[in-house]
Design an enzyme around this catalytic site. Sequence first.
Site, PDB file in Angstrom:
ATOM      1  N   HIS A  52      32.459 -34.090 -52.675  1.00 44.17           N
ATOM      2  CA  HIS A  52      31.441 -33.505 -53.186  1.00 44.17           C
ATOM      3  C   HIS A  52      30.682 -32.601 -52.051  1.00 44.17           C
ATOM      4  CE1 HIS A  52      28.484 -36.014 -50.705  1.00 44.17           C
ATOM      5  NE2 HIS A  52      29.675 -36.763 -50.509  1.00 44.17           N
ATOM      6  N   ALA A  69      34.280 -39.994 -47.724  1.00 42.51           N
ATOM      7  CA  ALA A  69      34.453 -39.801 -46.261  1.00 42.51           C
ATOM      8  C   ALA A  69      34.115 -41.040 -45.213  1.00 42.51           C
ATOM      9  CB  ALA A  69      33.721 -38.542 -45.789  1.00 42.51           C
ATOM     10  N   CYS A  85      15.117 -36.619 -36.035  1.00 41.36           N
ATOM     11  CA  CYS A  85      15.062 -37.657 -35.363  1.00 41.36           C
ATOM     12  C   CYS A  85      15.402 -38.862 -36.178  1.00 41.36           C
ATOM     13  CB  CYS A  85      13.461 -37.832 -35.161  1.00 41.36           C
ATOM     14  SG  CYS A  85      12.378 -36.397 -34.707  1.00 41.36           S
ATOM     15  N   SER A 144      35.277 -35.283 -47.917  1.00 42.07           N
ATOM     16  CA  SER A 144      34.895 -35.561 -49.320  1.00 42.07           C
ATOM     17  C   SER A 144      34.626 -34.568 -50.238  1.00 42.07           C
ATOM     18  CB  SER A 144      33.419 -36.389 -48.634  1.00 42.07           C
ATOM     19  OG  SER A 144      33.087 -37.205 -49.770  1.00 42.07           O
ATOM     20  N   ASN A 185      26.948 -31.845 -39.252  1.00 38.47           N
ATOM     21  CA  ASN A 185      26.120 -32.044 -40.376  1.00 38.47           C
ATOM     22  C   ASN A 185      24.608 -31.235 -40.055  1.00 38.47           C
ATOM     23  OD1 ASN A 185      26.879 -34.624 -39.115  1.00 38.47           O
ATOM     24  ND2 ASN A 185      25.073 -35.346 -40.737  1.00 38.47           N
ATOM     25  N   GLN A 204      31.964 -31.348 -42.992  1.00 39.77           N
ATOM     26  CA  GLN A 204      31.377 -30.165 -42.982  1.00 39.77           C
ATOM     27  C   GLN A 204      32.086 -29.025 -42.613  1.00 39.77           C
ATOM     28  OE1 GLN A 204      28.411 -29.995 -44.087  1.00 39.77           O
ATOM     29  NE2 GLN A 204      27.794 -32.209 -44.223  1.00 39.77           N
TER      30      GLN A 204
HETATM   31  C1  PLP Z   1      29.714 -35.110 -41.091  1.00 38.69           C
HETATM   32  C2  PLP Z   1      29.772 -36.042 -42.327  1.00 38.69           C
HETATM   33  N1  PLP Z   1      30.552 -37.143 -42.171  1.00 38.69           N
HETATM   34  C3  PLP Z   1      30.628 -38.140 -43.501  1.00 38.69           C
HETATM   35  C4  PLP Z   1      29.676 -38.109 -44.221  1.00 38.69           C
HETATM   36  C5  PLP Z   1      29.910 -38.931 -45.444  1.00 38.69           C
HETATM   37  O1  PLP Z   1      30.383 -38.347 -46.543  1.00 38.69           O
HETATM   38  P1  PLP Z   1      30.511 -39.495 -47.917  1.00 38.69           P
HETATM   39  O2  PLP Z   1      28.931 -39.478 -48.456  1.00 38.69           O
HETATM   40  O3  PLP Z   1      31.132 -38.706 -48.886  1.00 38.69           O
HETATM   41  O4  PLP Z   1      30.881 -40.885 -47.638  1.00 38.69           O
HETATM   42  C6  PLP Z   1      28.825 -36.882 -44.490  1.00 38.69           C
HETATM   43  C7  PLP Z   1      27.734 -36.938 -45.600  1.00 38.69           C
HETATM   44  O5  PLP Z   1      26.768 -36.342 -45.375  1.00 38.69           O
HETATM   45  C8  PLP Z   1      28.746 -35.873 -43.282  1.00 38.69           C
HETATM   46  O6  PLP Z   1      27.929 -35.126 -43.309  1.00 38.69           O
END
Ligand code: PLP
Length: 388
Positions: free
Chosen positions: A205, A72, A328, A203, A155, A183
């Site tokens: 994973h 992502a 934080c 993404s 997230n 998410q």
């Molecule tokens: C909201 C959000 N966007 C983007 C990402 C980035 O994802 P990736 O590690 O697959 O690039 C994360 C990963 O924690 C995420 O929670």
Amino acid sequence: MERIYLDNNATTIVDPKVKDAMEPFFSQMYGNPNSLHNFGIEIRPYMRIALDRLYAGINAKESDDIVINSCATEGNNTVIKGVYYEVIRNTGKNEIVTTQVEHPCVINSCKFLETLGVKVIYLPVNSEGIVDADILREHIHPDRTALVSIMWANNETGLVFPIHELATLCREKGILFHTDAVQAIGKVEVDVQDVPVDFLTFSAHKFHGPKGVGSLFMREGVNIPPLLHGGEQMGGRRAGTVNTAGLIGMGYAMELAIQHLKYENTEVRRLRDKLEDAILSIRDVLVIGRRELRTPNTILAAFKGVEGEALIWDLNQRGIATSTGSACASESLEPNPTFVAMHISSELAHTGIRLSLSRFTTEEEVDLTILAIRNTVERLRSISMKNR
Ligand SMILES: Cc1ncc(COP(=O)(O)O)c(C=O)c1O
């Protein structure tokens, strides 16, 4: 010691069925899908099935594009920098509107564009911890705004933003809209025919697929240059030999995520609520964001007088994986913007921990976690009292 994984917003276990489906693409069908011989040709039907599963998973039309990439972070960079090259450099529009609570891959891509002269507006969240349409309406203008980028679900808090309303507002004004749906996939319904987004990223994973593979949805007719230049893979939208095993795994993981959507919103929600109720029964605890507004798997809780890091460390010693939820900003120790918007004191803001469940979380794991949190919080509070 039994290990309990409650950090599913960071990454998830690969579903064993997904792992099995990927296996042949490492050792038997390992050809390059762009090759003209059978090693390459034989893979293409499987790639088609995986792509169809991704299209079905977000209800994309055949005429839309789903570009396979590495994660992502790549998808979000592609959109933000692509809009810079395609729109900002070629039109009078010079503004991007995003939020203060996006993932660093969005925030830092925007910060990079600021060094190139782009104006970026970082919208705050409201007292519920979400971005509402009124504040967006005040900050967008068809003559100035090149892109709006707002995540589907956060997230850290799990709060789900009113993406339908936000995207519709941008569509009405003819402004490109991107959402980071990392998410959201597998937790809430994601339907790009219902919600008028132009770009959407995710993404594998995060929904029990493999790491190192993700997708960028681009609505038909929307055009931005690739981030990576090279061969003609992905119709010229993303160069580089496609991660075939990853794509097969992501497609199947998407299909399974959709099949489990109901389970996620009933059983995973039930376990999350059980854990949350138990946490709330401890004195001086705050859980961030109304339950009904959150994804069904997430809790961000602050325990007065207990450092988040100390709690995570203690739980880790007991085999339980949680995270600070970046309550934080680690370098600056600035409180998280969601905490500020929700008028949460900076003392409490330093005590947040995030627990995120998945469809693999069991009732027994939740029960053990409840016991561990009760004991740990009590222990840490008694130490901090003694040190006063
Ligand atoms: C909201 C959000 N966007 C983007 C990402 C980035 O994802 P990736 O590690 O697959 O690039 C994360 C990963 O924690 C995420 O929670």
